[in-house]
Design an enzyme around this catalytic site. Structure first.
Site, short mmCIF file in Angstrom:
data_model
loop_
_atom_site.label_atom_id
_atom_site.label_comp_id
_atom_site.label_asym_id
_atom_site.label_seq_id
_atom_site.Cartn_x
_atom_site.Cartn_y
_atom_site.Cartn_z
N GLN A 37 -10.38 -3.56 -2.72
CA GLN A 37 -11.60 -2.96 -2.18
C GLN A 37 -12.76 -3.18 -3.16
O GLN A 37 -13.87 -3.56 -2.76
CB GLN A 37 -11.40 -1.45 -1.95
CG GLN A 37 -12.65 -0.72 -1.52
CD GLN A 37 -13.10 -1.09 -0.11
OE1 GLN A 37 -12.31 -1.03 0.82
NE2 GLN A 37 -14.36 -1.45 0.05
N ARG A 92 -13.91 -7.61 2.55
CA ARG A 92 -12.49 -7.37 2.25
C ARG A 92 -11.68 -8.62 2.56
O ARG A 92 -10.79 -9.01 1.82
CB ARG A 92 -11.93 -6.21 3.10
CG ARG A 92 -12.56 -4.85 2.88
CD ARG A 92 -12.38 -4.35 1.47
NE ARG A 92 -11.00 -4.40 1.02
CZ ARG A 92 -10.02 -3.57 1.42
NH1 ARG A 92 -10.28 -2.58 2.24
NH2 ARG A 92 -8.78 -3.70 0.97
N ARG A 145 0.87 -1.20 0.00
CA ARG A 145 0.00 0.00 0.00
C ARG A 145 0.90 1.23 0.00
O ARG A 145 1.78 1.36 0.84
CB ARG A 145 -0.90 0.04 1.23
CG ARG A 145 -1.52 1.42 1.44
CD ARG A 145 -2.55 1.49 2.54
NE ARG A 145 -3.78 0.85 2.14
CZ ARG A 145 -4.96 1.03 2.75
NH1 ARG A 145 -5.05 1.85 3.79
NH2 ARG A 145 -6.03 0.42 2.33
N ASP A 203 -16.89 8.24 -1.04
CA ASP A 203 -15.60 8.06 -0.37
C ASP A 203 -15.25 9.40 0.27
O ASP A 203 -15.89 10.42 -0.02
CB ASP A 203 -14.54 7.64 -1.43
CG ASP A 203 -13.18 7.32 -0.82
OD1 ASP A 203 -13.10 7.09 0.41
OD2 ASP A 203 -12.18 7.30 -1.57
N CYS A 261 -16.20 2.62 1.15
CA CYS A 261 -15.08 1.72 1.47
C CYS A 261 -14.63 1.85 2.92
O CYS A 261 -14.01 0.94 3.45
CB CYS A 261 -13.92 2.00 0.52
SG CYS A 261 -13.26 3.68 0.65
N HIS A 282 -7.61 0.88 -6.12
CA HIS A 282 -7.79 0.11 -4.88
C HIS A 282 -8.53 -1.17 -5.25
O HIS A 282 -9.70 -1.37 -4.89
CB HIS A 282 -8.58 0.96 -3.87
CG HIS A 282 -8.51 0.47 -2.46
ND1 HIS A 282 -7.73 -0.61 -2.07
CD2 HIS A 282 -9.11 0.93 -1.32
CE1 HIS A 282 -7.87 -0.79 -0.77
NE2 HIS A 282 -8.70 0.12 -0.30
N1 NVA Z 1 -9.68 7.41 -1.18
C1 NVA Z 1 -9.33 6.93 0.13
C2 NVA Z 1 -9.61 5.48 0.27
C3 NVA Z 1 -9.35 4.92 1.63
C4 NVA Z 1 -9.58 3.44 1.73
C5 NVA Z 1 -7.88 7.22 0.40
O1 NVA Z 1 -7.05 6.97 -0.49
O2 NVA Z 1 -7.56 7.72 1.49
N1 CP Z 2 -11.13 0.62 2.93
C1 CP Z 2 -9.86 0.51 3.33
O1 CP Z 2 -8.95 0.27 2.51
O2 CP Z 2 -9.66 0.67 4.64
P1 CP Z 2 -8.27 0.78 5.39
O3 CP Z 2 -7.64 2.09 4.98
O4 CP Z 2 -8.61 0.74 6.84
O5 CP Z 2 -7.40 -0.36 4.98
#
Ligand code: NVA
Ligand code: CP
Length: 333
Positions: A137, A316, A107, A230, A271, A134
């Site tokens: 997700q 997930r 990540r 989101d 998400c 993602h």
């Molecule tokens: N768009 C958000 C998704 C979090 C799971 C981010 O990148 O912070």
């Molecule tokens: N939705 C998601 O990816 O959550 P986290 O940031 O907690 O992993």
């Protein structure tokens, strides 16, 4: 018959509609086994590395629990205490980890980094979120829609808000691949980039899906089966964008009025994490600064019967388990 062994999972665009459906079938199968207490240690004795350059609750826990269920040992790598990127290049790190681990989750920020790790590691690499995509997700989101409606094809998913970041991009790809109707509602500057839209339109033409964009939230939700949103400011973005995002995206907040405009069986997805109240440090600070009590979704919608957010969160784990089992297992699953 498809064989995923040794393949990386970097973005849904790399997979055919048939392959995505197979991963969903495998997720359902593994979910059922888990619920019934049937052991499914398909990757016994393997070791996997989990690299998180951004915070995570769901993704990290999903990978760890899924790994243990499959008989594997996960190792969490905290970038601030590793050499990665500081004293050692991405390519060198990937080659080192690839010699020790059977699979690597990453990540981070740029999609090019996860692609580079996959190029050098010589073991399956799984994208746990980048700024651009993602995919684990969206696999969970597709499973959630399929479980609820019994099918994906023809269902309409409306994405409200910043559609040019990881979630908007990935949901658009996911819908195109599965024959769903995708609509994004936001000011034009938040629409996904044209090249990705063109690729999704091409794919949708083959699957019977549809891709559309509008600046009108009420127009967008007509006939919607799912409304998705989101956070307005994603991880890694500067604090300076909050004011502009709140001003520009507030008309796209998911409210009860919007849900009603969509129809009786329309459900809500997110998400997570979500700013639906002021019970978080950031939510409280931003709420007080701008005089609001929620951001992308009201607490009423988030807590309503129409909300599927915790089903998504659970899924997930089942979908990530399927991705790891399919790409690590020596036999066709
Ligand atoms: N768009 C958000 C998704 C979090 C799971 C981010 O990148 O912070
Ligand atoms: N939705 C998601 O990816 O959550 P986290 O940031 O907690 O992993």
């Amino acid at each position: 018959m498809y064989n995923f062994t040794g393949k990386s999972f970097l973005k849904l665009l790399d997979f055919t509609p048939e392959e995505i459906n197979l991963l969903l079938d495998l997720s359902e199968d593994l979910k059922e086994k888990k619920k019934k207490g049937i052991p499914h240690r398909l990757c016994e004795g393997k070791n996997i590395a989990l690299i998180f350059e951004k915070a995570s609750t769901r993704t990290r826990c999903a990978f760890e629990v899924a790994a243990w269920d499959l008989g594997m040992h996960p190792v969490y790598i905290e970038p601030s205490t590793s050499q990665m990127g500081k004293k050692e290049s991405i390519a060198d790190t990937a080659r080192v980890l690839g010699r020790m681990f059977d699979g690597i989750e990453y990540r981070g920020f740029s999609q090019s980094v996860v692609e580079e790790i996959a190029r050098y590691a010589k073991v399956p690499v799984w994208n746990g979120l980048t700024d651009e995509f993602h995919p684990t997700q969206v696999l969970a989101d597709l499973l959630t829609v399929k479980e609820h409606f019994g099918t994906l094809s023809g269902k309409k998913l409306v994405y409200m808000g910043d559609a040019r970041f990881n979630m908007g991009n990935s949901l658009m790809v996911g819908c195109a691949k599965t024959g769903m109707k995708f609509t994004a509602a936001a000011p034009k500057k938040y629409f996904p980039n044209k090249a990705l839209v063109a690729e999704c339109e091409k794919c949708a033409a083959e699957t019977g899906g549809e891709i559309s964009f509008t600046e009108d939230p009420l127009e967008a939700v007509k006939g919607a089966d799912v409304i998705c949103t989101d956070v307005w400011v994603s991880m890694g973005e500067p604090n300076s964008v909050w004011e502009e995002r709140i001003r520009e995206l507030a008309p796209y907040r998911v409210t009860s009025e919007l849900m009603s405009a969509a129809g009786d069986d329309c459900h809500f997805m997110h998400c997570l994490p979500a700013f639906h109240d002021l019970n978080t440090e950031i939510g409280k600070k931003i709420g007080e600064r701008f005089g609001i009590d929620c951001m992308e979704v009201t607490d009423e919608v988030f807590e309503s019967e129409r909300s599927m957010v915790f089903d998504e969160a659970e899924n997930r784990m089942h979908t990530i388990k399927a991705v790891m089992a399919a790409t690590l297992s020596e036999k066709n699953l």
